[in-house]
Design an enzyme around this catalytic site. Sequence first.
Site, PDB file in Angstrom:
ATOM      1  N   GLU A   1     122.269  52.055  92.233  1.00  0.00           N
ATOM      2  CA  GLU A   1     121.427  52.841  91.318  1.00  0.00           C
ATOM      3  C   GLU A   1     119.997  52.963  91.807  1.00  0.00           C
ATOM      4  OE1 GLU A   1     121.865  52.033  87.167  1.00  0.00           O
ATOM      5  OE2 GLU A   1     119.737  52.389  86.757  1.00  0.00           O
TER       6      GLU A   1
ATOM      7  N   ASP B   1     120.937  47.680  90.625  1.00  0.00           N
ATOM      8  CA  ASP B   1     119.859  48.590  90.250  1.00  0.00           C
ATOM      9  C   ASP B   1     118.711  48.364  91.225  1.00  0.00           C
ATOM     10  OD1 ASP B   1     118.599  49.939  87.284  1.00  0.00           O
ATOM     11  OD2 ASP B   1     117.437  49.648  89.108  1.00  0.00           O
TER      12      ASP B   1
ATOM     13  N   GLU C   1     124.429  52.079  78.340  1.00  0.00           N
ATOM     14  CA  GLU C   1     123.779  50.900  78.922  1.00  0.00           C
ATOM     15  C   GLU C   1     123.187  50.049  77.817  1.00  0.00           C
ATOM     16  OE1 GLU C   1     120.413  51.633  81.490  1.00  0.00           O
ATOM     17  OE2 GLU C   1     120.176  49.514  81.951  1.00  0.00           O
TER      18      GLU C   1
ATOM     19  N   HIS D   1     109.375  46.311  79.677  1.00  0.00           N
ATOM     20  CA  HIS D   1     109.032  45.463  80.828  1.00  0.00           C
ATOM     21  C   HIS D   1     107.881  44.520  80.505  1.00  0.00           C
ATOM     22  CE1 HIS D   1     111.190  48.648  83.250  1.00  0.00           C
ATOM     23  NE2 HIS D   1     111.717  47.531  83.680  1.00  0.00           N
TER      24      HIS D   1
ATOM     25  N   ASP E   1     116.465  58.893  80.721  1.00  0.00           N
ATOM     26  CA  ASP E   1     116.037  58.090  79.577  1.00  0.00           C
ATOM     27  C   ASP E   1     115.569  59.077  78.508  1.00  0.00           C
ATOM     28  OD1 ASP E   1     114.598  55.022  78.950  1.00  0.00           O
ATOM     29  OD2 ASP E   1     114.104  56.782  77.751  1.00  0.00           O
TER      30      ASP E   1
ATOM     31  N   ARG F   1     106.492  42.473  88.759  1.00  0.00           N
ATOM     32  CA  ARG F   1     106.169  43.896  88.563  1.00  0.00           C
ATOM     33  C   ARG F   1     104.978  44.042  87.611  1.00  0.00           C
ATOM     34  NH1 ARG F   1     112.024  46.781  87.773  1.00  0.00           N
ATOM     35  NH2 ARG F   1     112.365  45.116  86.262  1.00  0.00           N
TER      36      ARG F   1
ATOM     37  N   GLU G   1     116.653  57.858  85.877  1.00  0.00           N
ATOM     38  CA  GLU G   1     115.868  57.342  84.751  1.00  0.00           C
ATOM     39  C   GLU G   1     114.402  57.733  84.845  1.00  0.00           C
ATOM     40  OE1 GLU G   1     116.852  53.160  85.808  1.00  0.00           O
ATOM     41  OE2 GLU G   1     114.806  52.743  85.152  1.00  0.00           O
TER      42      GLU G   1
ATOM     43  N   HIS H   1     119.761  56.054  80.567  1.00  0.00           N
ATOM     44  CA  HIS H   1     119.086  54.770  80.787  1.00  0.00           C
ATOM     45  C   HIS H   1     118.862  54.121  79.426  1.00  0.00           C
ATOM     46  CE1 HIS H   1     115.198  52.503  81.033  1.00  0.00           C
ATOM     47  NE2 HIS H   1     115.943  51.868  81.898  1.00  0.00           N
TER      48      HIS H   1
HETATM   49  C1  LIG Z   1     116.637  46.190  85.926  1.00  0.00           C
HETATM   50  C2  LIG Z   1     115.779  47.295  86.486  1.00  0.00           C
HETATM   51  O1  LIG Z   1     114.937  46.725  87.463  1.00  0.00           O
HETATM   52  C3  LIG Z   1     114.908  47.940  85.439  1.00  0.00           C
HETATM   53  O2  LIG Z   1     114.048  46.965  84.892  1.00  0.00           O
HETATM   54  C4  LIG Z   1     115.725  48.576  84.344  1.00  0.00           C
HETATM   55  O3  LIG Z   1     114.947  48.823  83.223  1.00  0.00           O
HETATM   56  C5  LIG Z   1     116.280  49.964  84.647  1.00  0.00           C
HETATM   57  O4  LIG Z   1     116.214  50.369  85.975  1.00  0.00           O
HETATM   58  C6  LIG Z   1     117.686  50.081  84.122  1.00  0.00           C
HETATM   59  O5  LIG Z   1     118.474  50.848  84.685  1.00  0.00           O
HETATM   60  O6  LIG Z   1     117.954  49.428  83.078  1.00  0.00           O
HETATM   61 MG   LIG Z   2     117.864  51.654  86.516  1.00  0.00          MG
END
Ligand SMILES: C[C@H](O)[C@H](O)[C@@H](O)[C@@H](O)C(=O)O
Ligand SMILES: [Mg+2]
Length: 398
Positions: free
Chosen positions: A244, A218, A342, A26, A295, A52, A272, A322
Amino acid sequence: MTFPKIKQVRAYVIKGGEGGGGADYHDQGEGHWIDNHIATSMGRYPEYRQSRKSFGINVLGTLVVEIEADDGTIGFAVTTGGEPACYMVEKHFARFLEGRNPFEYERIWDQMYFGSQYYGRKGIVVNAISGVDLALWDLMGKLRGEPVYHMLGGAVRDELQFYATGARPDLAKEMGFIGGKMPLYHGPIEGDEGLKKNVELVADMRSKVGEDFWLMYDCWMALDVNYATRLAHKCHEYGLKWIEEAINPDDYWGYAQLKKNVPQGMLVTTGEHESTRWGFKMLMDMGCCDIIQPDVGWCGGVTELLKISALADANGTLVVPHGSSVYSYHFVITRHNSPFAEFLMMAPKADHVAPMFHPQLLGEPVPENGRLKVTALDKPGFGVELNPEVKLYRPYEH
Ligand SMILES: C[C@H](O)[C@H](O)[C@@H](O)[C@@H](O)C(=O)O
Ligand SMILES: [Mg+2]
């Protein structure tokens, strides 16, 4: 057969910044889709609604764990954790590894987890444990000359298929991905006007991608059950495949209610920001979701994900980790209840495929036409090396 012992454990941070957050993905430069007015619980504060980063999503930075064996072989891994995680690795967890056989990963994991049980169990402590565990699996693979997926039982299919997370599902379809997951841009604080914009975006994307391409939202913990329920029902006519991480990860009761509320056929996913077999058991026992999304760099590492995945398999729940680059690919390819993976689009406009943890990992494989052949993983350990151009900083020693 004797293996070298673990000689030293070292923990470093890498700061991200303009255009390359690495494992702390991020931490990107200005104008990146991943930080453009994405809905979060902090959105109730106007000053924290646009970005963010403004409330600190990137404060930690990357944790790099290196584990050196006494024959000089080094296993490493990257995850999110920064200096606080370095402190735990150096001042607390290293004692459970140094002098030990690297293949005692169950004993080492158990001692790290229960040795920090009084202050850990979730969050950054488990990130740190995950980083050590991933580095251990990388070291084991390098010592045995085997990719991690071999040690997890081998591939159950010849290739991985990916959905893409990013602002442009329409472009993701053109790149061959099986679906596109969008961030949610407007939360409850923006009222019905925001909800209308959220629905209009799905409608617009559906018109661009056609009927069969997966579209998902998401919601990154931003919603309440009522708003998520309304969003799900309004997006149902546009074929939203799943909603999600809609609500607070600790609100297991809310997830159980949301799963009852959503339209038949729409999936509820989360996980995640959940940790360990106990956290995921809670999600599954309480009927919170259809797909769990641990994750592997945050949930406890490979050693813990093996346990989480077996629980999920018995429960009939899919495990789609994740996005965590090679660390999840080596796992997903070995499990039937992980049918796809993903891929996080780290290009600022989500318009081309770029390595997720760029610039930290040399040899980081990326999907081509939305797929990755298992042969791309056929290198010892996780098959990547730390980029020597990236500056490491070791804040603590032991
Ligand atoms: C896109 C989402 O806001 C997050 O930044 C992402 O990292 C996560 O939630 C995802 O599932 O990839
Ligand atoms: Mg997510």
